[in-house]
Design a protein around this motif. Structure first.
Motif, mmCIF file in Angstrom:
data_model
loop_
_atom_site.group_PDB
_atom_site.id
_atom_site.type_symbol
_atom_site.label_atom_id
_atom_site.label_comp_id
_atom_site.label_asym_id
_atom_site.label_seq_id
_atom_site.Cartn_x
_atom_site.Cartn_y
_atom_site.Cartn_z
ATOM 1 N N THR A 236 -0.723 2.147 -7.241
ATOM 2 C CA THR A 236 -0.372 2.828 -8.482
ATOM 3 C C THR A 236 0.738 2.074 -9.206
ATOM 4 O OG1 THR A 236 1.364 4.179 -7.472
ATOM 5 C CG2 THR A 236 -0.876 5.071 -7.413
ATOM 6 N N MET A 237 0.875 2.367 -10.486
ATOM 7 C CA MET A 237 2.067 1.964 -11.224
ATOM 8 C C MET A 237 2.996 3.170 -11.228
ATOM 9 S SD MET A 237 2.052 -1.169 -11.979
ATOM 10 C CE MET A 237 3.495 -1.215 -13.051
ATOM 11 N N LEU A 238 4.210 2.947 -10.780
ATOM 12 C CA LEU A 238 5.163 4.037 -10.575
ATOM 13 C C LEU A 238 6.350 3.887 -11.523
ATOM 14 C CD1 LEU A 238 5.985 6.497 -8.838
ATOM 15 C CD2 LEU A 238 6.995 4.881 -7.208
ATOM 16 N N LYS A 239 6.568 4.915 -12.339
ATOM 17 C CA LYS A 239 7.689 4.909 -13.275
ATOM 18 C C LYS A 239 8.934 5.458 -12.588
ATOM 19 C CE LYS A 239 9.098 6.474 -17.885
ATOM 20 N NZ LYS A 239 8.724 7.298 -19.064
ATOM 21 N N LEU A 240 9.943 4.591 -12.465
ATOM 22 C CA LEU A 240 11.225 4.970 -11.879
ATOM 23 C C LEU A 240 12.221 5.293 -12.998
ATOM 24 C CD1 LEU A 240 11.444 2.125 -9.188
ATOM 25 C CD2 LEU A 240 10.437 4.401 -8.944
ATOM 26 N N PRO A 241 13.375 5.825 -12.675
ATOM 27 C CA PRO A 241 14.367 6.135 -13.725
ATOM 28 C C PRO A 241 14.759 4.928 -14.572
ATOM 29 C CG PRO A 241 14.963 7.229 -11.685
ATOM 30 C CD PRO A 241 13.802 6.347 -11.365
ATOM 31 N N SER A 242 14.770 3.736 -13.949
ATOM 32 C CA SER A 242 15.255 2.564 -14.690
ATOM 33 C C SER A 242 14.199 1.500 -14.961
ATOM 34 C CB SER A 242 16.410 1.906 -13.914
ATOM 35 O OG SER A 242 15.980 1.532 -12.611
ATOM 36 N N ASN A 243 13.088 1.536 -14.252
ATOM 37 C CA ASN A 243 12.043 0.524 -14.446
ATOM 38 C C ASN A 243 10.712 1.027 -13.915
ATOM 39 O OD1 ASN A 243 12.973 0.389 -11.750
ATOM 40 N ND2 ASN A 243 12.158 -1.683 -11.528
ATOM 41 N N GLU A 244 9.724 0.138 -13.878
ATOM 42 C CA GLU A 244 8.391 0.479 -13.387
ATOM 43 C C GLU A 244 7.983 -0.532 -12.329
ATOM 44 O OE1 GLU A 244 4.570 2.435 -15.573
ATOM 45 O OE2 GLU A 244 5.141 0.446 -16.284
ATOM 46 N N VAL A 245 7.399 -0.044 -11.243
ATOM 47 C CA VAL A 245 6.984 -0.920 -10.147
ATOM 48 C C VAL A 245 5.551 -0.593 -9.743
ATOM 49 C CG1 VAL A 245 9.333 -1.163 -9.238
ATOM 50 C CG2 VAL A 245 7.847 0.661 -8.365
ATOM 51 N N ALA A 246 4.940 -1.548 -9.041
ATOM 52 C CA ALA A 246 3.626 -1.313 -8.446
ATOM 53 C C ALA A 246 3.836 -0.842 -7.013
ATOM 54 C CB ALA A 246 2.792 -2.585 -8.468
ATOM 55 N N LEU A 247 3.047 0.163 -6.607
ATOM 56 C CA LEU A 247 3.177 0.730 -5.260
ATOM 57 C C LEU A 247 1.826 0.693 -4.551
ATOM 58 C CD1 LEU A 247 5.019 2.250 -3.200
ATOM 59 C CD2 LEU A 247 4.141 4.371 -4.199
ATOM 60 N N PRO A 248 1.686 -0.103 -3.483
ATOM 61 C CA PRO A 248 0.428 -0.139 -2.726
ATOM 62 C C PRO A 248 0.147 1.213 -2.057
ATOM 63 C CG PRO A 248 1.844 -2.011 -2.173
ATOM 64 C CD PRO A 248 2.681 -1.052 -2.957
ATOM 65 N N SER A 249 -1.109 1.533 -1.874
ATOM 66 C CA SER A 249 -1.493 2.805 -1.261
ATOM 67 C C SER A 249 -1.100 2.902 0.203
ATOM 68 C CB SER A 249 -3.005 3.025 -1.403
ATOM 69 O OG SER A 249 -3.342 3.264 -2.743
ATOM 70 N N THR A 250 -0.756 1.768 0.819
ATOM 71 C CA THR A 250 -0.317 1.789 2.214
ATOM 72 C C THR A 250 0.987 2.575 2.379
ATOM 73 O OG1 THR A 250 0.683 -0.391 1.805
ATOM 74 C CG2 THR A 250 -1.439 -0.349 2.929
ATOM 75 N N ALA A 251 1.716 2.801 1.273
ATOM 76 C CA ALA A 251 2.965 3.557 1.342
ATOM 77 C C ALA A 251 2.735 5.056 1.169
ATOM 78 C CB ALA A 251 3.936 3.066 0.268
ATOM 79 N N VAL A 252 1.500 5.457 0.824
ATOM 80 C CA VAL A 252 1.199 6.861 0.523
ATOM 81 C C VAL A 252 0.776 7.605 1.788
ATOM 82 C CG1 VAL A 252 -0.284 8.427 -0.779
ATOM 83 C CG2 VAL A 252 0.554 6.329 -1.857
ATOM 84 N N LEU A 253 1.377 8.779 1.985
ATOM 85 C CA LEU A 253 0.998 9.644 3.102
ATOM 86 C C LEU A 253 -0.010 10.699 2.674
ATOM 87 C CD1 LEU A 253 4.531 10.251 4.690
ATOM 88 C CD2 LEU A 253 2.767 8.656 5.467
#
Length: 283
Positions: free
Chosen positions: A124-141
């Motif tokens: 996913t593309m994840l919007k953080l308070p200060s920026n945006e990062v890509a997050l692989p699904s391996t981090a998702v529970l």
């Protein structure tokens, strides 16, 4: 790798007759597998029942269309209880908050990416308070209806761009291809070794003699190959259900492989052990 928004709205084309059978209305998410299992169809003639295409029936997802072999790929969701249950779960990803299992709010998903070959949600593309990062699904529970739950150390999975995620996916596919080739080769060697211990069509006594002389070394070779398969696969996590020749599930998705699991697949024959090797994680 496709963005979810690149799939929504695409026309669905039947290869058999070259006609459009509808367009993609929504993506039905299986939260347990972390995948897209069905594409629901929008069509003017279908107002009462919900029609869909199982992702495994999709031939391809291109820039301009989704293709299927024929209109027979379309099913009525009301006739498939499991599919209907997934629709009713109403799992969405875009716009969903992301939280760690201890309740720390991380950010919000702005887009997610799908493997167009098998429907797996890659990241996913994840919007953080200060920026945006890509997050692989391996981090998702958990892909939940209201919240996506991620691992406590989620920060170590952050990628700077979607290009990095795409590169990771390519590396994983290459690793899977290499693993497939290695298992396929060992399975072929095992089959060849087994053939070597069978008597040839000649004098019956000659056949018995050949079997007696060849079997000890060939059996040892077969066992060596099977042990190598166990070493390669043991401890890997299965990413899809594995079936025996009768269509029964023998190893469920999410299983961390033990030696007993691998032996069970080996006993079903080379095709099953190869299928297993193609559907495990690369970690």
């Amino acid at each position: 790798m496709k963005k979810s928004n690149q799939i929504l709205g695409l026309p669905i084309i039947s290869i058999a007759d070259g006609q459009q059978v509808g367009s993609v209305k929504s993506l039905v998410i299986n939260p347990d597998k972390g995948s897209i299992d069905f594409l629901t169809i929008e069509h003017d003639d279908w107002q009462v029942s919900v029609k869909a295409i199982p992702f495994k029936k999709v031939v391809g997802i291109g820039e301009y269309a989704v293709t299927v072999e024929s209109e027979s790929a379309i099913i009525d969701l009301n006739e498939i209880p499991i599919a209907n249950q997934l629709v009713n779960k109403k799992i969405k990803i875009n716009g969903t908050k992301v939280m760690t299992r201890k309740g720390e709010l991380i950010g919000e998903v702005t887009e997610y990416y799908v493997d167009e070959d098998n429907g797996q949600i890659l990241g996913t593309m994840l919007k953080l308070p200060s920026n945006e990062v890509a997050l692989p699904s391996t981090a998702v529970l958990t892909f939940g209806k209201d919240i996506i739950i991620v691992k406590e150390d989620v920060q170590k999975y952050f990628l700077n761009s979607i290009e990095e995620l795409n590169q990771d996916v390519k590396s994983e596919k290459n690793a899977t291809a290499e693993r497939y080739a290695e298992i396929e080769e060992s399975s072929h060697m095992a089959a060849t070794s087994i053939d070597a211990v069978l008597p040839q069509k000649s004098d019956p006594f000659e056949g018995v003699q050949m079997r007696t002389e060849a079997q000890p070394s060939s059996s040892s070779e077969v066992q060596s190959i099977k042990s190598k398969q166990i070493d390669i696969l043991k401890g890997k996590t299965v990413t899809k259900d594995i079936y025996d020749k009768n269509g029964n599930i023998i190893i469920s998705s999410g299983t961390v492989l033990t030696e007993e699991d691998i032996v069970k697949a080996q006993e079903e024959g080379p095709s099953v052990i190869v299928e297993l090797s193609m559907n495990v994680d690369s970690e």
